[in-house]
Write an enzyme that holds these catalytic residues in place. Structure first.
Site, short mmCIF file in Angstrom:
data_model
loop_
_atom_site.label_atom_id
_atom_site.label_comp_id
_atom_site.label_asym_id
_atom_site.label_seq_id
_atom_site.Cartn_x
_atom_site.Cartn_y
_atom_site.Cartn_z
N ASP A 1 3.90 171.06 38.86
CA ASP A 1 4.99 170.14 38.07
C ASP A 1 5.93 169.47 39.20
O ASP A 1 7.36 169.29 39.17
CB ASP A 1 5.84 170.90 37.21
N ASP B 1 0.52 169.09 36.05
CA ASP B 1 1.50 167.98 35.89
C ASP B 1 1.83 167.54 37.12
O ASP B 1 3.08 167.64 37.78
CB ASP B 1 2.91 168.68 35.16
N ASN C 1 -0.29 168.88 30.67
CA ASN C 1 -0.19 168.16 29.87
C ASN C 1 0.21 166.62 30.14
O ASN C 1 -0.22 165.77 29.42
CB ASN C 1 0.56 168.58 28.65
N HIS D 1 -2.50 175.57 33.78
CA HIS D 1 -1.17 174.84 33.85
C HIS D 1 -0.10 175.72 32.96
O HIS D 1 0.97 175.96 33.21
CB HIS D 1 -1.37 173.42 33.39
N HIS E 1 9.67 176.60 27.63
CA HIS E 1 8.60 176.49 26.86
C HIS E 1 7.86 178.16 26.21
O HIS E 1 7.17 178.13 25.16
CB HIS E 1 7.11 175.61 27.53
N HIS F 1 4.11 174.62 34.31
CA HIS F 1 4.60 174.11 32.79
C HIS F 1 5.89 174.50 32.86
O HIS F 1 6.71 173.55 32.67
CB HIS F 1 3.87 174.85 31.83
N ASP F 2 6.38 175.85 32.72
CA ASP F 2 7.82 175.98 32.69
C ASP F 2 8.28 175.69 34.25
O ASP F 2 7.76 176.08 35.12
CB ASP F 2 8.10 177.43 32.42
N HIS F 3 9.53 174.81 34.37
CA HIS F 3 9.98 174.01 35.53
C HIS F 3 10.81 175.51 36.17
O HIS F 3 12.17 175.21 36.33
CB HIS F 3 10.79 173.05 35.53
#
Length: 333
Positions: free
Chosen positions: A50, A83, A121, A215, A224, A250-252
């Site tokens: 990300d 990402d 995504n 991801h 998320h 995905h989760d930052h």
């Protein structure tokens, strides 16, 4: 040796594109790549996710610390958990974001190694084939991104899985986003074939360690949260085939959760740039080993055939969490 390997990889990707394999939707065995270990059989690498924001939101600071840690650990490669380019992937192979968010950001000598990347995504909101194109590999020989593939590194085998097509809401409620589903539809066939490919590859693997990279999180206390589609469809396959680590973005945030009923560890490294969501769900403290709602990255060292050491670092390069495991005994440090 590493430079020759990257050139060979670029050549292989170009040939792959010519015969059309890169655009085939998981209807055959997953592509395999080879990653040599060090002379003593050890392996070390970094994981970041990300990240692609032209150096902003502390991306450049994270990259600097990655370079410092990468040198200290003499890393062999880098894994990106997706990402890769915000907010909407790449518009094409000549999109300047590739250079501004990748080539000109990760400039440290220690990061001039092969990068193995999956799609997130946000990447699916752009032209997916641009990130998969060998044109980018010719522009920067470090770059290797495919939907799903296998990386064999002797004592460990990595299984990179394309998780975005699993998520229902991207199809049923995409909001104002447009996703590039070329080569994914019909979705049911794509997912069925992919799950079969992954299950077969995991079952046939003889590697000491099995690491799956995607991801989306399977388990996460972050913004998320759990990806229910992966919990239902992918997690049983991982458990049945004795996977050791599931690594995602995905989760930052940076996160480590232990499975309550297997040795499987869930590791989130999604702090490559914009973070600080400020929300975290409660999690059983016996399973939640570590959670940090901020920027950073992760390192993994496989020093012997039986030992794995993991560390999470913040944007200043400070170690926030360490954990070690062996095949004889699972333990935390």
């Amino acid at each position: 040796m590493a430079l020759l390997w990257r050139k060979a990889t670029a050549f292989c990707l170009a040939i792959t594109a010519l015969v059309g394999l890169c655009s085939v939707s998981s209807v055959a065995e997953l592509q395999r790549f080879e990653q040599p270990t060090k002379a003593d059989g050890s392996l070390s690498f970094l994981v970041v996710g990300d990240w692609g924001r032209r150096g902003s939101f502390n991306q450049s600071r994270v990259a600097h610390q990655m370079g410092r840690v990468g040198e200290a650990l003499d890393i062999d490669f880098v894994i990106s958990t997706g990402d890769n380019f915000y907010d909407n992937g790449l518009s094409g192979v000549h999109d300047s974001d590739f250079e501004k968010s990748f080539t000109k950001v990760y400039t440290a000598p220690s990061l001039q190694k092969q990068w193995y990347s999956v799609l997130g995504n946000h990447d699916y909101r752009g032209k997916v084939m641009a990130q998969l194109s060998p044109v980018l590999t010719r522009m920067d020989s470090r770059w290797l991104c495919l939907r799903s593939f296998i990386l064999n590194a002797e004592i460990v085998e990595f299984f990179f899985v394309d998780t975005t097509p699993f998520v229902d809401k991207y199809f049923t409620d995409p909001e104002d986003h447009e996703y590039d589903w070329k080569d994914i539809l019909p979705r049911e066939s794509y997912l069925s074939n992919l799950l079969q490919d992954v299950e077969t590859a995991l079952r046939e693997s003889t590697a000491k360690w099995k690491i799956v990279v995607g991801h989306h999180a399977i388990r996460s206390a972050g913004h998320h949260g759990d990806t229910v589609e992966l919990v239902d469809q992918l997690l049983p396959i991982l458990k049945a085939n004795n996977v050791d680590l599931y690594v995602n973005g995905h989760d930052h945030c940076l996160e480590h959760i232990s499975s309550p009923d297997s040795p499987l560890q869930f590791l989130t490294s999604g702090g490559g740039s914009k973070a600080w969501r400020g929300d975290m769900e409660w999690w059983n403290p016996q399973e939640m080993r570590f959670y940090y709602d901020g920027q950073g990255f992760m390192s993994v060292q496989i020093t012997t055939a039986t030992q794995v050491d993991i560390a999470f670092y913040d944007v200043s390069g400070e170690v926030l969490h360490r954990w070690s495991t062996s095949k004889e005994m699972y333990s935390s440090m």
